[in-house]
Design a protein around this motif. Structure first.
Motif, PDB file in Angstrom:
ATOM      1  N   SER A  71       9.248 -10.067  -2.052  1.00 26.37           N
ATOM      2  CA  SER A  71       8.512 -10.041  -0.783  1.00 26.37           C
ATOM      3  C   SER A  71       7.404  -8.997  -0.843  1.00 26.37           C
ATOM      4  CB  SER A  71       9.467  -9.701   0.363  1.00 26.37           C
ATOM      5  OG  SER A  71       9.938  -8.364   0.217  1.00 26.37           O
ATOM      6  N   ALA A  72       6.575  -8.954   0.193  1.00 24.76           N
ATOM      7  CA  ALA A  72       5.492  -7.972   0.251  1.00 24.76           C
ATOM      8  C   ALA A  72       6.036  -6.547   0.305  1.00 24.76           C
ATOM      9  CB  ALA A  72       4.594  -8.248   1.450  1.00 24.76           C
ATOM     10  N   THR A  73       7.180  -6.345   0.962  1.00 25.92           N
ATOM     11  CA  THR A  73       7.760  -4.997   0.990  1.00 25.92           C
ATOM     12  C   THR A  73       8.223  -4.582  -0.405  1.00 25.92           C
ATOM     13  OG1 THR A  73       9.883  -5.967   1.686  1.00 25.92           O
ATOM     14  CG2 THR A  73       8.465  -5.049   3.414  1.00 25.92           C
ATOM     15  N   ASP A  74       8.653  -5.547  -1.208  1.00 26.52           N
ATOM     16  CA  ASP A  74       8.975  -5.311  -2.620  1.00 26.52           C
ATOM     17  C   ASP A  74       7.713  -4.833  -3.343  1.00 26.52           C
ATOM     18  OD1 ASP A  74       9.065  -5.826  -5.445  1.00 26.52           O
ATOM     19  OD2 ASP A  74      10.674  -7.275  -5.183  1.00 26.52           O
ATOM     20  N   PHE A  75       6.603  -5.605  -3.186  1.00 26.72           N
ATOM     21  CA  PHE A  75       5.340  -5.255  -3.850  1.00 26.72           C
ATOM     22  C   PHE A  75       4.864  -3.864  -3.445  1.00 26.72           C
ATOM     23  CE2 PHE A  75       3.987 -10.029  -3.928  1.00 26.72           C
ATOM     24  CZ  PHE A  75       4.927 -10.279  -4.912  1.00 26.72           C
ATOM     25  N   LEU A  76       4.864  -3.602  -2.141  1.00 28.67           N
ATOM     26  CA  LEU A  76       4.337  -2.331  -1.640  1.00 28.67           C
ATOM     27  C   LEU A  76       5.189  -1.144  -2.071  1.00 28.67           C
ATOM     28  CD1 LEU A  76       3.263  -3.501   1.912  1.00 28.67           C
ATOM     29  CD2 LEU A  76       1.725  -2.566   0.172  1.00 28.67           C
ATOM     30  N   THR A  77       6.501  -1.318  -2.065  1.00 25.37           N
ATOM     31  CA  THR A  77       7.388  -0.236  -2.501  1.00 25.37           C
ATOM     32  C   THR A  77       7.158   0.079  -3.973  1.00 25.37           C
ATOM     33  OG1 THR A  77       9.068  -0.856  -0.860  1.00 25.37           O
ATOM     34  CG2 THR A  77       9.794   0.512  -2.713  1.00 25.37           C
ATOM     35  N   ARG A  78       7.031  -0.951  -4.791  1.00 23.43           N
ATOM     36  CA  ARG A  78       6.778  -0.754  -6.219  1.00 23.43           C
ATOM     37  C   ARG A  78       5.413  -0.102  -6.445  1.00 23.43           C
ATOM     38  NH1 ARG A  78      10.692  -2.892  -9.301  1.00 23.43           N
ATOM     39  NH2 ARG A  78      11.864  -4.724  -8.594  1.00 23.43           N
ATOM     40  N   ALA A  79       4.429  -0.468  -5.623  1.00 30.30           N
ATOM     41  CA  ALA A  79       3.092   0.111  -5.769  1.00 30.30           C
ATOM     42  C   ALA A  79       3.112   1.600  -5.443  1.00 30.30           C
ATOM     43  CB  ALA A  79       2.108  -0.613  -4.854  1.00 30.30           C
ATOM     44  N   LEU A  80       3.819   1.978  -4.392  1.00 30.45           N
ATOM     45  CA  LEU A  80       3.929   3.393  -4.019  1.00 30.45           C
ATOM     46  C   LEU A  80       4.656   4.179  -5.106  1.00 30.45           C
ATOM     47  CD1 LEU A  80       4.864   2.958  -0.256  1.00 30.45           C
ATOM     48  CD2 LEU A  80       2.755   3.992  -1.124  1.00 30.45           C
ATOM     49  N   ALA A  81       5.711   3.580  -5.646  1.00 31.09           N
ATOM     50  CA  ALA A  81       6.474   4.253  -6.698  1.00 31.09           C
ATOM     51  C   ALA A  81       5.632   4.412  -7.966  1.00 31.09           C
ATOM     52  CB  ALA A  81       7.744   3.454  -7.005  1.00 31.09           C
ATOM     53  N   ALA A  82       4.887   3.364  -8.335  1.00 32.42           N
ATOM     54  CA  ALA A  82       4.051   3.426  -9.532  1.00 32.42           C
ATOM     55  C   ALA A  82       2.962   4.475  -9.388  1.00 32.42           C
ATOM     56  CB  ALA A  82       3.428   2.052  -9.803  1.00 32.42           C
ATOM     57  N   LYS A  83       2.386   4.581  -8.201  1.00 33.89           N
ATOM     58  CA  LYS A  83       1.336   5.576  -7.960  1.00 33.89           C
ATOM     59  C   LYS A  83       1.887   6.996  -8.114  1.00 33.89           C
ATOM     60  CE  LYS A  83      -2.555   6.397  -4.855  1.00 33.89           C
ATOM     61  NZ  LYS A  83      -2.417   7.831  -4.597  1.00 33.89           N
ATOM     62  N   ALA A  84       3.194   7.146  -7.843  1.00 28.28           N
ATOM     63  CA  ALA A  84       3.843   8.457  -7.976  1.00 28.28           C
ATOM     64  C   ALA A  84       4.348   8.710  -9.394  1.00 28.28           C
ATOM     65  CB  ALA A  84       5.001   8.558  -6.984  1.00 28.28           C
ATOM     66  N   GLY A  85       4.116   7.742 -10.292  1.00 31.05           N
ATOM     67  CA  GLY A  85       4.505   7.930 -11.695  1.00 31.05           C
ATOM     68  C   GLY A  85       5.868   7.388 -12.067  1.00 31.05           C
ATOM     69  N   LEU A  86       6.510   6.662 -11.155  1.00 30.58           N
ATOM     70  CA  LEU A  86       7.836   6.111 -11.454  1.00 30.58           C
ATOM     71  C   LEU A  86       7.726   4.749 -12.127  1.00 30.58           C
ATOM     72  CD1 LEU A  86       9.888   6.929  -8.211  1.00 30.58           C
ATOM     73  CD2 LEU A  86       9.609   8.305 -10.278  1.00 30.58           C
ATOM     74  N   LYS A  87       8.694   4.439 -12.951  1.00 29.56           N
ATOM     75  CA  LYS A  87       8.789   3.131 -13.584  1.00 29.56           C
ATOM     76  C   LYS A  87       9.824   2.301 -12.829  1.00 29.56           C
ATOM     77  CE  LYS A  87       7.516   4.618 -18.251  1.00 29.56           C
ATOM     78  NZ  LYS A  87       7.115   5.994 -17.861  1.00 29.56           N
ATOM     79  N   MET A  88       9.805   0.987 -13.050  1.00 31.17           N
ATOM     80  CA  MET A  88      10.697   0.095 -12.312  1.00 31.17           C
ATOM     81  C   MET A  88      12.175   0.434 -12.515  1.00 31.17           C
ATOM     82  SD  MET A  88       9.024  -3.702 -12.439  1.00 31.17           S
ATOM     83  CE  MET A  88       7.410  -4.056 -11.736  1.00 31.17           C
ATOM     84  N   GLN A  89      12.520   0.925 -13.688  1.00 31.54           N
ATOM     85  CA  GLN A  89      13.920   1.250 -13.964  1.00 31.54           C
ATOM     86  C   GLN A  89      14.359   2.571 -13.331  1.00 31.54           C
ATOM     87  OE1 GLN A  89      11.493   0.797 -16.207  1.00 31.54           O
ATOM     88  NE2 GLN A  89      11.649   2.201 -17.957  1.00 31.54           N
TER      89      GLN A  89
END
Length: 332
Positions: free
Chosen positions: A137-155
Protein backbone atom coordinates in the motif's frame (compact mmCIF):
# COMPACT_ATOMS: atom_id res chain seq x y z
CA UNK A 1 -62.85 17.29 -22.82
CA UNK A 2 -60.08 19.39 -21.31
CA UNK A 3 -59.85 16.96 -18.39
CA UNK A 4 -59.48 14.03 -20.78
CA UNK A 5 -56.70 15.78 -22.73
CA UNK A 6 -54.90 16.71 -19.51
CA UNK A 7 -55.14 13.14 -18.26
CA UNK A 8 -53.75 11.77 -21.53
CA UNK A 9 -50.89 14.32 -21.43
CA UNK A 10 -50.02 13.26 -17.88
CA UNK A 11 -49.92 9.61 -18.93
CA UNK A 12 -47.60 10.45 -21.83
CA UNK A 13 -45.25 12.34 -19.53
CA UNK A 14 -44.93 9.43 -17.11
CA UNK A 15 -44.31 7.08 -20.04
CA UNK A 16 -41.23 9.04 -21.16
CA UNK A 17 -38.21 7.38 -19.54
CA UNK A 18 -35.79 9.52 -17.52
CA UNK A 19 -32.43 10.18 -19.13
CA UNK A 20 -30.36 7.05 -18.71
CA UNK A 21 -27.46 7.39 -16.29
CA UNK A 22 -24.12 5.80 -17.09
CA UNK A 23 -23.26 3.15 -14.47
CA UNK A 24 -19.75 3.17 -13.01
CA UNK A 25 -18.03 1.14 -10.31
CA UNK A 26 -15.26 2.79 -8.29
CA UNK A 27 -13.18 1.17 -5.57
CA UNK A 28 -11.92 3.33 -2.71
CA UNK A 29 -8.91 2.30 -0.64
CA UNK A 30 -10.65 3.12 2.66
CA UNK A 31 -13.87 4.99 1.95
CA UNK A 32 -14.20 6.54 5.42
CA UNK A 33 -10.65 7.93 5.43
CA UNK A 34 -10.43 11.69 5.09
CA UNK A 35 -7.68 11.40 2.47
CA UNK A 36 -10.31 9.91 0.15
CA UNK A 37 -13.18 12.12 1.34
CA UNK A 38 -13.89 13.69 -2.11
CA UNK A 39 -15.19 10.32 -3.37
CA UNK A 40 -18.09 10.05 -0.92
CA UNK A 41 -18.61 13.80 -0.72
CA UNK A 42 -19.21 14.00 -4.48
CA UNK A 43 -21.99 11.44 -4.05
CA UNK A 44 -23.42 13.23 -1.01
CA UNK A 45 -23.55 16.54 -2.89
CA UNK A 46 -25.30 14.93 -5.86
CA UNK A 47 -22.56 15.85 -8.32
CA UNK A 48 -22.41 12.40 -9.93
CA UNK A 49 -26.12 12.50 -10.75
CA UNK A 50 -25.79 16.05 -12.08
CA UNK A 51 -23.32 14.68 -14.61
CA UNK A 52 -25.61 11.81 -15.59
CA UNK A 53 -23.62 9.16 -13.76
CA UNK A 54 -24.80 6.29 -11.59
CA UNK A 55 -21.65 5.76 -9.51
CA UNK A 56 -21.37 2.84 -7.13
CA UNK A 57 -18.59 3.23 -4.57
CA UNK A 58 -16.96 0.13 -3.10
CA UNK A 59 -14.71 0.00 -0.06
CA UNK A 60 -11.42 -1.87 0.34
CA UNK A 61 -9.06 -2.01 3.29
CA UNK A 62 -6.04 -0.66 1.41
CA UNK A 63 -4.93 0.94 -1.82
CA UNK A 64 -3.12 -2.22 -2.92
CA UNK A 65 -6.36 -4.22 -2.78
CA UNK A 66 -8.18 -1.51 -4.72
CA UNK A 67 -5.52 -1.55 -7.45
CA UNK A 68 -5.88 -5.32 -7.70
CA UNK A 69 -9.63 -4.93 -8.24
CA UNK A 70 -8.99 -2.49 -11.09
CA UNK A 71 -6.50 -4.78 -12.80
CA UNK A 72 -9.05 -7.59 -12.52
CA UNK A 73 -11.61 -5.36 -14.32
CA UNK A 74 -13.95 -5.56 -11.34
CA UNK A 75 -14.23 -1.75 -11.28
CA UNK A 76 -13.65 1.07 -13.77
CA UNK A 77 -11.73 3.34 -11.42
CA UNK A 78 -9.87 3.47 -8.13
CA UNK A 79 -9.55 6.25 -5.59
CA UNK A 80 -6.06 5.63 -4.29
CA UNK A 81 -2.54 7.08 -4.30
CA UNK A 82 -0.78 8.32 -7.41
CA UNK A 83 2.35 6.32 -6.55
CA UNK A 84 0.57 3.12 -7.63
CA UNK A 85 0.56 4.34 -11.25
CA UNK A 86 4.38 4.42 -11.21
CA UNK A 87 4.83 1.17 -9.30
CA UNK A 88 2.44 -0.73 -11.58
CA UNK A 89 4.01 0.63 -14.77
CA UNK A 90 7.31 -0.81 -13.56
CA UNK A 91 5.47 -4.17 -13.56
CA UNK A 92 4.09 -3.66 -17.07
CA UNK A 93 0.62 -2.42 -16.04
CA UNK A 94 -0.52 0.96 -17.36
CA UNK A 95 -2.98 2.91 -15.24
CA UNK A 96 -3.51 6.67 -15.41
CA UNK A 97 -4.36 9.32 -12.81
CA UNK A 98 -7.18 11.45 -14.30
CA UNK A 99 -7.80 13.90 -11.42
CA UNK A 100 -5.65 14.75 -8.41
CA UNK A 101 -7.49 14.95 -5.06
CA UNK A 102 -4.54 15.95 -2.90
CA UNK A 103 -1.18 17.72 -3.05
CA UNK A 104 0.25 15.87 -0.02
CA UNK A 105 -0.13 12.33 1.37
CA UNK A 106 -2.40 13.36 4.26
CA UNK A 107 -0.74 10.63 6.31
CA UNK A 108 0.75 10.83 9.79
CA UNK A 109 3.38 8.66 11.44
CA UNK A 110 2.13 7.99 14.96
CA UNK A 111 4.61 6.82 17.59
CA UNK A 112 4.17 5.35 21.06
CA UNK A 113 3.64 8.24 23.45
CA UNK A 114 6.16 6.95 25.98
CA UNK A 115 8.96 6.87 23.38
CA UNK A 116 7.85 9.74 21.16
CA UNK A 117 11.08 11.77 21.26
CA UNK A 118 13.13 8.76 20.16
CA UNK A 119 10.73 7.31 17.59
CA UNK A 120 10.15 10.62 15.79
CA UNK A 121 13.50 9.93 14.11
CA UNK A 122 13.26 7.16 11.45
CA UNK A 123 16.92 6.31 12.11
CA UNK A 124 15.73 4.88 15.43
CA UNK A 125 13.27 2.47 13.81
CA UNK A 126 15.92 -0.23 13.46
CA UNK A 127 14.65 -3.56 14.80
CA UNK A 128 11.10 -2.31 15.28
CA UNK A 129 7.68 -3.36 14.00
CA UNK A 130 6.11 -0.54 11.97
CA UNK A 131 2.41 -0.44 11.19
CA UNK A 132 1.02 0.08 7.66
CA UNK A 133 -2.49 -0.34 6.28
CA UNK A 134 -1.40 -3.20 4.03
CA UNK A 135 1.71 -4.56 2.38
CA UNK A 136 2.18 -2.95 -1.03
CA UNK A 137 0.00 0.00 0.00
CA UNK A 138 0.98 3.67 -0.11
CA UNK A 139 1.69 3.62 3.63
CA UNK A 140 4.11 0.76 2.91
CA UNK A 141 5.83 2.89 0.22
CA UNK A 142 5.99 6.01 2.39
CA UNK A 143 7.28 4.18 5.46
CA UNK A 144 10.04 2.55 3.41
CA UNK A 145 10.91 5.91 1.83
CA UNK A 146 11.27 7.57 5.25
CA UNK A 147 13.39 4.68 6.50
CA UNK A 148 15.62 4.72 3.40
CA UNK A 149 16.17 8.47 3.73
CA UNK A 150 17.36 7.81 7.30
CA UNK A 151 19.86 5.22 6.04
CA UNK A 152 17.95 2.06 6.97
CA UNK A 153 17.71 -1.00 4.77
CA UNK A 154 14.57 -3.10 4.32
CA UNK A 155 15.91 -5.85 6.57
CA UNK A 156 16.41 -3.37 9.42
CA UNK A 157 12.70 -3.24 10.34
CA UNK A 158 9.45 -5.15 9.94
CA UNK A 159 6.29 -3.83 8.32
CA UNK A 160 3.07 -5.08 9.92
CA UNK A 161 -0.29 -4.72 8.10
CA UNK A 162 -2.72 -3.40 10.71
CA UNK A 163 -5.34 -1.57 8.65
CA UNK A 164 -6.81 1.62 10.06
CA UNK A 165 -9.30 2.62 12.73
CA UNK A 166 -9.89 0.10 15.53
CA UNK A 167 -7.37 -2.44 14.23
CA UNK A 168 -4.60 0.17 14.03
CA UNK A 169 -5.37 1.52 17.51
CA UNK A 170 -5.46 -1.98 19.00
CA UNK A 171 -2.10 -2.87 17.45
CA UNK A 172 -0.49 0.18 19.01
CA UNK A 173 -2.18 -0.23 22.40
CA UNK A 174 -1.18 -3.90 22.56
CA UNK A 175 2.43 -3.16 21.63
CA UNK A 176 2.32 -5.04 18.33
CA UNK A 177 3.75 -1.95 16.64
CA UNK A 178 5.98 0.82 17.99
CA UNK A 179 5.14 3.24 15.20
CA UNK A 180 2.63 3.30 12.42
CA UNK A 181 1.39 5.36 9.51
CA UNK A 182 -2.28 6.21 9.33
CA UNK A 183 -4.70 8.97 8.47
CA UNK A 184 -7.77 10.77 9.80
CA UNK A 185 -9.99 10.05 11.61
CA UNK A 186 -7.67 7.45 13.21
CA UNK A 187 -5.03 10.09 14.00
CA UNK A 188 -7.28 12.19 16.24
CA UNK A 189 -8.61 9.10 18.00
CA UNK A 190 -5.06 7.96 18.86
CA UNK A 191 -4.00 11.40 20.03
CA UNK A 192 -7.09 12.00 22.18
CA UNK A 193 -6.70 8.64 23.94
CA UNK A 194 -3.07 9.33 24.77
CA UNK A 195 -2.01 6.17 22.94
CA UNK A 196 0.32 7.98 20.57
CA UNK A 197 1.91 11.23 19.53
CA UNK A 198 2.69 12.62 16.09
CA UNK A 199 6.10 11.56 14.86
CA UNK A 200 6.07 12.79 11.26
CA UNK A 201 3.28 14.86 9.69
CA UNK A 202 2.68 14.46 5.95
CA UNK A 203 -0.53 16.46 5.74
CA UNK A 204 0.92 19.52 4.00
CA UNK A 205 3.24 19.96 1.01
CA UNK A 206 5.73 21.87 3.17
CA UNK A 207 6.03 19.17 5.85
CA UNK A 208 6.14 16.48 3.17
CA UNK A 209 9.09 18.15 1.46
CA UNK A 210 10.92 18.33 4.80
CA UNK A 211 10.33 14.64 5.52
CA UNK A 212 10.75 13.11 2.06
CA UNK A 213 12.88 15.62 0.24
CA UNK A 214 10.28 16.44 -2.40
CA UNK A 215 6.60 16.72 -3.33
CA UNK A 216 4.37 13.68 -3.00
CA UNK A 217 0.83 14.30 -4.31
CA UNK A 218 -1.22 11.34 -3.28
CA UNK A 219 -4.97 10.68 -3.39
CA UNK A 220 -6.39 10.66 -6.91
CA UNK A 221 -8.72 8.80 -9.26
CA UNK A 222 -6.87 6.43 -11.56
CA UNK A 223 -8.11 4.14 -14.32
CA UNK A 224 -6.86 1.54 -16.75
CA UNK A 225 -5.34 3.58 -19.55
CA UNK A 226 -7.01 1.58 -22.30
CA UNK A 227 -10.46 1.94 -20.72
CA UNK A 228 -9.89 5.67 -20.21
CA UNK A 229 -9.00 6.17 -23.89
CA UNK A 230 -12.09 4.25 -25.01
CA UNK A 231 -14.52 6.07 -22.69
CA UNK A 232 -13.44 9.71 -22.71
CA UNK A 233 -16.94 11.29 -22.50
CA UNK A 234 -17.71 9.26 -19.37
CA UNK A 235 -14.32 10.03 -17.81
CA UNK A 236 -14.89 13.74 -18.47
CA UNK A 237 -18.21 13.65 -16.62
CA UNK A 238 -16.60 11.89 -13.68
CA UNK A 239 -13.74 14.39 -13.52
CA UNK A 240 -16.25 17.26 -13.78
CA UNK A 241 -17.99 15.94 -10.65
CA UNK A 242 -14.74 15.64 -8.70
CA UNK A 243 -13.46 19.09 -9.68
CA UNK A 244 -16.80 20.53 -8.49
CA UNK A 245 -16.27 18.67 -5.21
CA UNK A 246 -12.72 19.96 -4.72
CA UNK A 247 -13.90 23.53 -5.30
CA UNK A 248 -16.76 22.97 -2.85
CA UNK A 249 -14.26 21.80 -0.21
CA UNK A 250 -12.22 24.98 -0.65
CA UNK A 251 -15.33 27.13 -0.20
CA UNK A 252 -16.65 25.45 2.96
CA UNK A 253 -15.54 24.98 6.55
CA UNK A 254 -14.52 21.74 8.23
CA UNK A 255 -17.83 21.77 10.11
CA UNK A 256 -19.84 22.17 6.90
CA UNK A 257 -17.90 19.35 5.24
CA UNK A 258 -18.46 17.06 8.23
CA UNK A 259 -22.19 17.78 8.12
CA UNK A 260 -22.36 16.43 4.57
CA UNK A 261 -20.63 13.15 5.38
CA UNK A 262 -22.42 10.06 6.76
CA UNK A 263 -22.44 10.14 10.56
CA UNK A 264 -20.78 6.74 10.84
CA UNK A 265 -17.71 8.22 9.12
CA UNK A 266 -17.21 10.35 12.24
CA UNK A 267 -16.18 7.19 14.13
CA UNK A 268 -18.39 8.14 17.06
CA UNK A 269 -16.91 11.58 17.68
CA UNK A 270 -17.87 14.45 15.37
CA UNK A 271 -15.63 16.93 17.19
CA UNK A 272 -12.54 14.79 16.54
CA UNK A 273 -13.60 14.32 12.92
CA UNK A 274 -13.91 18.07 12.45
CA UNK A 275 -10.52 18.65 14.10
CA UNK A 276 -8.97 16.17 11.69
CA UNK A 277 -10.46 18.08 8.77
CA UNK A 278 -9.14 21.37 10.13
CA UNK A 279 -5.64 19.95 10.56
CA UNK A 280 -5.62 18.24 7.19
CA UNK A 281 -7.67 20.44 4.87
CA UNK A 282 -4.48 21.86 3.31
CA UNK A 283 -3.89 18.48 1.64
CA UNK A 284 -6.80 18.88 -0.80
CA UNK A 285 -6.10 20.18 -4.29
CA UNK A 286 -8.01 23.36 -5.19
CA UNK A 287 -8.43 22.36 -8.84
CA UNK A 288 -7.55 18.68 -9.39
CA UNK A 289 -4.37 19.44 -11.35
CA UNK A 290 -1.10 17.57 -10.89
CA UNK A 291 1.49 19.99 -9.37
CA UNK A 292 4.37 20.83 -11.71
CA UNK A 293 7.38 18.57 -11.20
CA UNK A 294 5.53 16.33 -8.75
CA UNK A 295 5.54 13.11 -10.83
CA UNK A 296 9.33 13.30 -11.11
CA UNK A 297 9.55 13.82 -7.35
CA UNK A 298 7.35 10.81 -6.55
CA UNK A 299 9.32 8.60 -8.97
CA UNK A 300 12.61 9.66 -7.36
CA UNK A 301 11.31 8.94 -3.86
CA UNK A 302 10.01 5.51 -4.88
CA UNK A 303 13.29 4.67 -6.58
CA UNK A 304 15.15 5.42 -3.33
CA UNK A 305 13.98 2.10 -1.86
CA UNK A 306 11.92 0.09 -4.36
CA UNK A 307 13.61 -2.76 -6.26
CA UNK A 308 10.64 -2.65 -8.65
CA UNK A 309 11.96 0.57 -10.17
CA UNK A 310 15.63 -0.36 -10.36
CA UNK A 311 16.79 -0.52 -13.97
CA UNK A 312 13.32 0.48 -15.23
CA UNK A 313 12.44 3.50 -17.37
CA UNK A 314 9.09 4.97 -16.37
CA UNK A 315 7.10 6.99 -18.89
CA UNK A 316 5.64 9.50 -16.44
CA UNK A 317 3.49 11.06 -19.17
CA UNK A 318 1.41 7.87 -19.09
CA UNK A 319 0.98 7.86 -15.31
CA UNK A 320 -1.29 10.93 -15.30
CA UNK A 321 -3.17 13.26 -17.61
CA UNK A 322 -4.47 16.82 -17.20
CA UNK A 323 -6.72 16.56 -20.28
CA UNK A 324 -9.95 16.12 -18.37
CA UNK A 325 -9.14 18.39 -15.44
CA UNK A 326 -8.28 21.34 -17.66
CA UNK A 327 -11.65 21.01 -19.42
CA UNK A 328 -13.47 20.60 -16.10
CA UNK A 329 -11.94 23.78 -14.71
CA UNK A 330 -12.75 25.68 -17.89
CA UNK A 331 -16.37 24.70 -17.51
CA UNK A 332 -16.74 25.77 -13.88
Amino acid sequence: MRRVVAALFAVLLTAVPAAAQTPLKIMVGGIDKQIYLPAKLAAQLGFFKEEGLDVELFNSTSGSQAATALLAREVQGVVGFYDHTIDLQAKGKFITDVVQFSVAPGEVVLVKAAEADKLKQPANWKGLALGVTGLGSATDFLTRALAAKAGLKMQDYTLVPVGAGDTFLAAMQQGKISSGMTTEPTVQRALSSGTAKIGIDLRSPEETRKALGGDYPAACLYMDRGWMEANKPTVQKLVNAFVKTLKWIQAHSAEEIADKMPKDYHAGDRALYVQGLKDGKVQYSPDGLMPAGAPESVAKILASFSPNLQGKTIDLAKTYTTEFVVKANAGQ
